[in-house]
Structures are given as C-alpha cells and as structure tokens.
Write an enzyme that holds these catalytic residues in place. Structure first.
Site, short mmCIF file in Angstrom:
data_model
loop_
_atom_site.label_atom_id
_atom_site.label_comp_id
_atom_site.label_asym_id
_atom_site.label_seq_id
_atom_site.Cartn_x
_atom_site.Cartn_y
_atom_site.Cartn_z
CG ASP A 115 3.22 -0.61 2.78
OD1 ASP A 115 3.89 0.26 1.47
OD2 ASP A 115 3.58 -1.66 2.48
CG HIS A 130 3.99 -3.60 6.26
ND1 HIS A 130 4.64 -3.54 5.30
CD2 HIS A 130 6.07 -3.11 6.95
CE1 HIS A 130 5.95 -4.54 4.82
NE2 HIS A 130 6.95 -4.41 6.37
CG HIS A 151 -1.27 -6.69 2.85
ND1 HIS A 151 0.01 -7.43 2.34
CD2 HIS A 151 -1.69 -5.64 1.91
CE1 HIS A 151 0.36 -7.07 1.81
NE2 HIS A 151 0.26 -5.70 0.95
CG ASP A 197 -3.42 -3.14 -0.34
OD1 ASP A 197 -2.29 -2.60 0.88
OD2 ASP A 197 -1.36 -3.73 -1.18
CG ASP A 232 -0.66 0.08 0.32
OD1 ASP A 232 -0.29 0.09 1.39
OD2 ASP A 232 -0.56 0.00 -0.76
CD1 TRP A 254 3.63 -9.48 0.28
CD2 TRP A 254 4.54 -8.38 -1.50
NE1 TRP A 254 2.83 -9.07 -1.07
CE2 TRP A 254 2.68 -8.60 -1.76
CE3 TRP A 254 5.22 -7.16 -2.58
CZ2 TRP A 254 2.23 -8.15 -2.91
CZ3 TRP A 254 4.86 -6.78 -3.78
CH2 TRP A 254 3.08 -7.42 -3.94
CE LYS A 292 -1.40 -6.39 -2.15
NZ LYS A 292 -0.48 -6.07 -2.76
CG ASP A 303 -0.07 -4.22 4.84
OD1 ASP A 303 -0.92 -3.44 5.14
OD2 ASP A 303 1.20 -3.54 4.00
CD GLU A 330 3.77 -6.84 3.32
OE1 GLU A 330 3.01 -6.17 3.76
OE2 GLU A 330 4.75 -6.93 3.68
#
Length: 421
Positions: free
Chosen positions: A326, A286, A262, A294, A296, A185, A228, A259, A226
């Site tokens: 993640d 992820h 993302h 994002d 997380d 990434w 985004k 992800d 990956e």
C-alpha cells in the site's frame, strides 16, 4: 542460465550450508508466497467510478509523472508489465472504484458483473484478486464519516456498499481458486477534539456487525479490518483506532490489518506480529513506508521491511499472514514503483530465510547474547545477492537493475503516448 550467476549461486549455497541452511529449499518456499500488489499505485487512487471526484479520506498523492493509467485496460497493461519483472505469481488488490463497466452504477449496488473483466484477466494471467470497499472520494463521505455517520441513511449506504464488496470478493475467490481478502477501512474521525468518543465507535461496531452477518465460504473469502492512528481531517480522533479493530477482530474472528503507516511515528508493525499471532487465526499486512507518518512511500529494503520478513519467517507465520502492499507515488514512474516495492518485499522474505534462525534461537535461550549479536551481524554480509540473482534468472525475470531498461522502454513506447502525458 548465465554461467556466472550459477557459479555465484553454488558458491553461496556452500557458505549457507555450513550453517544448516538449505538454499534450494528456501527458494522453493519463496516461490509459493503471493504478494498482493495494489492497483491504486498505477493511477494515483482515482479509479474508474466518479473519476472527477476529488480524492478524500485523508489520502493525498503528490507528483505528476506522465503516463498514469486512465482506463481499466491501461491499468491492466501496466500491471502486466510490472509482473513480468517480478519473480513468482502473485495477486492484485482492487478497490471498489476500479469497477470496469459502462453501466452507471451507485456504489451500494456494485456486483460481481462489474468486475468480470478483472476476473477474466486474472485467470488468463494466473493471478489472484483481493478487494476493498471504497469508503472515500464520494459525496456521502464528504463529512468525514461513513460507517459511523450519525445519519442512518448515509450509514445504510456504506453498510450496503460493504456488503456488496464482500460478495464481489467471494466471487473472486470462487472463480480464481485463490482466497480473496476483503479489507474494510474507513476514514471516519474528527479534525478537532470530540466530546463523545464512544457513540461513533458504537455505530461503527453496529455497522460492522451487520456487514459481516452473512457467513461466506472461508475457502473463497476472508474479512479484514484496518485501523489508523489519525489522518488529514481526523487529526484529533479516528473512530477505527488500532485498539478498536484489534478488539473487534479478535472478538469476531476477522483478520486484523496492520498498515506500516497507520501508527505513531516510533511504532513498527514488525513488533506487533508475534503478539497478534497468539490470539488470531490470521493477519493482513499493508506494507508501506511512512517517511513522515502515513506518507505511503515506495517500499525500500530498510530495517523495518527486513524485520517484517524476519518475524514472518522466524515464527512460521507465512501460512496465516496475507501480505499486501500500500503505497502511491506520482513523482516517479508508476510501474517502476510497483517493481521496486514488490521485489523488495520478496527480497526481505528471502533474506530472512537465509539466516541461521535455529542457531540464533538456541544461543538466545542459553543466554549467549554474544553469539546472537555476532552471527546476526556477520550474516548481513553473506552472499544474499547471488541467491536473489539466481532466483530471478530461474523464474525468467531480469536480474538486478536490468529491469529498469524495460520500464524505461515501456515508458517511451506506451506511457508517454497517453493523452496528456
């Protein structure tokens, strides 16, 4: 085995059996699934190379809860504590900045020897390792571009770093007998609207082509890429978009990493799994929780996590899907964050295994949407908790919230005694 746990389990088994669900078989299958727990929750994505370097790449960790790991040994101790509270044997996902070495080494010169203590530790714990090149928090990433940088010297540095990372990942797989997934990434992008969207993507493609030119044994190592949608400092344009990496992954037989944070706020990765599975040999997840895109957050047992579990089970995708976590939250106990997120991910898979999938598929195919909806709703109150309690007890980890007392004790005995805690 506590008598009440076993009694509740046997009663639950009977209820599920009425719909043809073999609970014992489901638990046997669940025990084979490995979740790749990310090391960077334990120290707020600081790592051990260039620890004084400011976190960059559109990544931000908020909070100052005491006890963050400061050394590889402390991080491994925290991981051990977390794994002791999570049922099953799993994996640890490392970033390149987590090298354990006294050697002064530049990132494009990293080698397996700089991670030997991690390999030895993983062997002793019965764990696998996954890996990631770290294309952020470095002076050569300060302009917001790495593999797509217009300066060929800077681009060369990151190409060589990713090449080195693949060899490290292959070493992990060979040494541990568990395939290592190395995920690429990069944060490359523009804060404001670019004129040329094509050239950076061409440079990224060329860089990836060179990185992946060496064939590695797929029994030891798999590559992933990956995407985004945007990031801090790349709000207008991200070079490695989902469309870019979906095309690249399918064309070059690489795992495509989805992800959960993302994508656009109304997008979910659960809805993408069945589509991608038709055109790829595997997917990397992820699993995260995007509260405001994002961000997380620690994974909770919400609708999206349950739907991810359902998609993996209903379409028999576990054999080709690599499940990683993640998230990073420094506002709460970091070990607890690992435990909550990993246990919830396992719970979601178990919940999916305890649904009458074939009955639901049959009703749907016959146009009986009433039965589909009725059964889907009724199974939400089936005694899943009794099965989960039994699974935890059987595998020797705390049942329900009992694990929290162990984390609190670890906090008092270990985390709060760390300098500056």
């Amino acid at each position: 085995m506590q008598p009440n746990i076993e009694r509740n389990y046997e009663a639950a088994k009977q209820q599920y059996a009425r719909h043809g669900i073999d609970v014992d078989k489901a638990l046997e299958k669940l025990a084979t699934i490995k979740i790749s727990m990310h090391c960077w929750q334990g120290d707020d994505v600081r790592g051990f190379l260039n620890r004084d370097q400011e976190l960059s790449g559109g990544i931000a960790v908020t909070g100052n809860y005491p006890g963050a790991a400061r050394t590889p040994a402390e991080l491994r101790a925290d991981l051990e504590k977390a794994f002791s509270l999570i049922p099953g044997k799993h994996k640890v996902n490392l970033h390149a900045i987590y090298a354990d070495t006294d050697e002064k080494v530049e990132w494009d010169q990293l080698a397996p020897r700089h991670f030997q203590t991690w390999v030895d530790w993983a062997k002793s714990q019965g764990l696998g390792l996954d890996f990631n090149p770290t294309c952020f928090s470095h002076d050569k990433a300060s302009e917001g571009f790495t593999l797509s940088h217009p300066n060929p010297e800077i681009r060369r540095f990151w190409i060589d770093h990713c090449k080195a990372s693949r060899k490290i990942g292959a070493y992990f797989g060979e040494q541990l007998g568990q395939t290592c997934v190395t995920n690429v990434w990069v944060p490359d992008g523009y804060k404001d609207i670019p004129v040329d969207r094509m050239a950076p993507r061409q440079r990224l493609k060329d860089s990836l082509d060179e990185i992946f030119v060496e064939e590695l044994n797929p029994a030891h190592h798999l590559d992933a890429v990956e995407s985004k949608v945007f990031g801090l400092g790349s709000e207008a344009y991200v070079v490695g978009s989902h469309e870019f990496y979906m095309g690249y992954g399918i064309s070059n037989n690489k795992l495509i990493c989805l992800d959960a944070g993302h994508f656009h706020p109304t997008e979910v990765i659960s809805n993408k799994l069945s589509a991608l599975a038709l055109f790829t040999d595997g997917i990397l997840l992820h699993v995260s929780r995007p509260m405001r895109w994002d961000s997380d957050h620690v994974v909770i047992l919400d609708d999206e996590l349950l739907d991810i579990g359902r998609e993996l089970i209903r379409h028999d995708l576990l054999g080709t899907t690599h499940i990683g976590l993640d998230f990073f939250d420094a506002s709460i106990n970091r070990v607890a964050a690992w435990v909550i997120g990993t246990r919830n991910t396992i719970k979601a898979l178990l919940r999916a295994m305890l649904e009458p999938v074939e009955t639901l598929k049959k009703a749907e195919l016959e146009g009986d949407y009433t039965t589909r909806l009725a059964l889907s709703e009724e199974f939400k109150s089936y005694p899943f908790g009794a099965v989960w309690d039994y699974y935890c007890e059987k595998l020797g980890v705390p049942v329900r919230e009992e694990w929290l007392a162990e984390v609190k004790k670890y906090e008092q005995d270990v985390l709060l005694k760390r300098s500056g805690a």
